[in-house]
Write a protein that holds these residues in place. Sequence first.
Motif, PDB file in Angstrom:
ATOM      1  N   PHE A 141       2.888  11.311   6.576  1.00  0.00           N
ATOM      2  CA  PHE A 141       3.721  10.195   6.156  1.00  0.00           C
ATOM      3  C   PHE A 141       2.967   9.267   5.212  1.00  0.00           C
ATOM      4  CE2 PHE A 141       6.186  11.518   9.761  1.00  0.00           C
ATOM      5  CZ  PHE A 141       7.485  11.095   9.497  1.00  0.00           C
ATOM      6  N   PRO A 142       3.446   9.124   3.982  1.00  0.00           N
ATOM      7  CA  PRO A 142       2.939   8.020   3.162  1.00  0.00           C
ATOM      8  C   PRO A 142       3.262   6.700   3.868  1.00  0.00           C
ATOM      9  CG  PRO A 142       4.323   9.507   1.875  1.00  0.00           C
ATOM     10  CD  PRO A 142       4.516   9.867   3.312  1.00  0.00           C
ATOM     11  N   LEU A 152       0.310   7.144  -3.294  1.00  0.00           N
ATOM     12  CA  LEU A 152      -0.280   7.820  -4.452  1.00  0.00           C
ATOM     13  C   LEU A 152      -0.889   6.790  -5.406  1.00  0.00           C
ATOM     14  CD1 LEU A 152       2.305  10.590  -5.387  1.00  0.00           C
ATOM     15  CD2 LEU A 152      -0.090  10.939  -4.791  1.00  0.00           C
ATOM     16  N   ARG A 153      -2.166   6.970  -5.698  1.00  0.00           N
ATOM     17  CA  ARG A 153      -2.865   6.040  -6.609  1.00  0.00           C
ATOM     18  C   ARG A 153      -4.043   6.773  -7.238  1.00  0.00           C
ATOM     19  NH1 ARG A 153      -5.061   3.031  -3.115  1.00  0.00           N
ATOM     20  NH2 ARG A 153      -7.253   3.495  -3.470  1.00  0.00           N
ATOM     21  N   GLU A 154      -4.006   6.932  -8.537  1.00  0.00           N
ATOM     22  CA  GLU A 154      -5.060   7.649  -9.238  1.00  0.00           C
ATOM     23  C   GLU A 154      -6.304   6.777  -9.390  1.00  0.00           C
ATOM     24  OE1 GLU A 154      -1.019   8.943 -10.322  1.00  0.00           O
ATOM     25  OE2 GLU A 154      -2.043   7.010 -10.490  1.00  0.00           O
ATOM     26  N   ALA A 155      -7.450   7.406  -9.441  1.00  0.00           N
ATOM     27  CA  ALA A 155      -8.691   6.688  -9.719  1.00  0.00           C
ATOM     28  C   ALA A 155      -8.608   6.095 -11.127  1.00  0.00           C
ATOM     29  CB  ALA A 155      -9.886   7.632  -9.601  1.00  0.00           C
ATOM     30  N   MET A 343      -6.779   0.539   1.013  1.00  0.00           N
ATOM     31  CA  MET A 343      -6.599   1.749   1.821  1.00  0.00           C
ATOM     32  C   MET A 343      -6.823   2.989   0.969  1.00  0.00           C
ATOM     33  SD  MET A 343      -3.308   0.917   4.245  1.00  0.00           S
ATOM     34  CE  MET A 343      -2.175   0.834   2.873  1.00  0.00           C
ATOM     35  N   PRO A 344      -7.218   4.099   1.582  1.00  0.00           N
ATOM     36  CA  PRO A 344      -7.372   5.335   0.814  1.00  0.00           C
ATOM     37  C   PRO A 344      -6.047   5.740   0.174  1.00  0.00           C
ATOM     38  CG  PRO A 344      -8.416   5.534   2.971  1.00  0.00           C
ATOM     39  CD  PRO A 344      -7.641   4.257   2.988  1.00  0.00           C
ATOM     40  N   ASP A 345      -6.112   6.368  -0.997  1.00  0.00           N
ATOM     41  CA  ASP A 345      -4.893   6.834  -1.652  1.00  0.00           C
ATOM     42  C   ASP A 345      -4.382   8.092  -0.970  1.00  0.00           C
ATOM     43  OD1 ASP A 345      -5.648   9.397  -3.509  1.00  0.00           O
ATOM     44  OD2 ASP A 345      -7.344   8.023  -3.288  1.00  0.00           O
ATOM     45  N   LEU A 346      -3.141   8.443  -1.243  1.00  0.00           N
ATOM     46  CA  LEU A 346      -2.487   9.539  -0.535  1.00  0.00           C
ATOM     47  C   LEU A 346      -3.152  10.888  -0.800  1.00  0.00           C
ATOM     48  CD1 LEU A 346       1.200   9.952   0.206  1.00  0.00           C
ATOM     49  CD2 LEU A 346       0.064  11.859  -0.913  1.00  0.00           C
ATOM     50  N   ALA A 347      -3.529  11.165  -2.043  1.00  0.00           N
ATOM     51  CA  ALA A 347      -4.163  12.452  -2.345  1.00  0.00           C
ATOM     52  C   ALA A 347      -5.478  12.614  -1.591  1.00  0.00           C
ATOM     53  CB  ALA A 347      -4.386  12.595  -3.849  1.00  0.00           C
TER      54      ALA A 347
END
Length: 358
Positions: A141-142, A152-155, A343-347
């Motif tokens: 679950f996101p 979802l969040r890209e570096a 928080m850590p991203d979803l990927a």
Amino acid sequence: MQLHWDIFCRVIDNYGDIGICWRLARQLAAEHGKRVRLWVDDLESLRPLCPAVDPALAMQSAAGVEIRRWAGDFAVDRVADVIIEAFACELPEAYVAAMAGQPARPVWINLEYLTAEAWADGCHGMASPHPRLPLVKHFFFPGFTPSTGGLLREAGLFAERDRVAAPPGDLLEISLFCYTTAPLAGWLRALADSPRPVLCHVPPGQPLAAVRACLGGDGPWQLGLARLVPLPFLPLDDYDRLLWRCAINFVRGEDSFVRAQWAGKPFVWQAYVQQDDAHLDKLTAFLDRHCAGLDAAAAAALRALFLAWNTGTDPGPAWRDYLAELPAISRHAAAWSGQLATMPDLATGLVNFCAGKV
């Protein structure tokens, strides 16, 4: 090392499902070194988001991702180490049977829809054994808390956002991404009374259809000091830049909802309508989280506009109150974005979760 990942996506409605899957696939390839195949049943829907895609090709690559057409005559040529079944799309039976025949069982993930409801924290990571085969599916679950899978969040996203963000000025720039069910007529009446210049960008599809239904013609439209201008369809990265530029973003569903929060700008969310008004429970749960820490007047204005926008009531009075509280809401939107980014991203969450299932 779980090098090979397969993501399966059925395009159900608009571009939300495929947008999320495409963002995830390319991030897993670019940032985590995974060899990703994205199986899509409707490549025509992917092309506007990634113009490099040719819908006529059954197999191709873009942004380091292998893209495959998911057709009815599905043939299994390889089983991945990790399989993501996006939004309960149901894997091909032949592929599931092949998964069960692997000497090392692959990790099977059902990527769920985003919700801020508290029950998602308890359901995140739950295992569901297959009724007949020696396989286990896990629900991912996101979410908005450390007990969920994150967003979802890209570096480097924030660095790029802050590099190109437009400086504030007298012009109020707005993006309008909505469903045709939005109470647009009342909002347009209020917009026409704006005491400052407004530029409203209207994407194609349902947003443009809704504006046309209210105003007629093909635009652009001038309502007092407000100008509404149709936009061409924007690939994902260009849409992100639009959100960064605008002072207020109307968004919908899940993908644009998340991207608006990363923009760090005020936004108005229209949830995807569900039976028995279940989407209003999602809306309330999000507002309860999002408004925490916001002063009472700003929180009341924000809630009122979100509720009007999602229930079809005239949003005009709520819009005027929202604009009066815009400085406080703007500060809160920036702080909220930074809070979520702790928080850590979803990927990354998916990679770590799956690594623990070896």
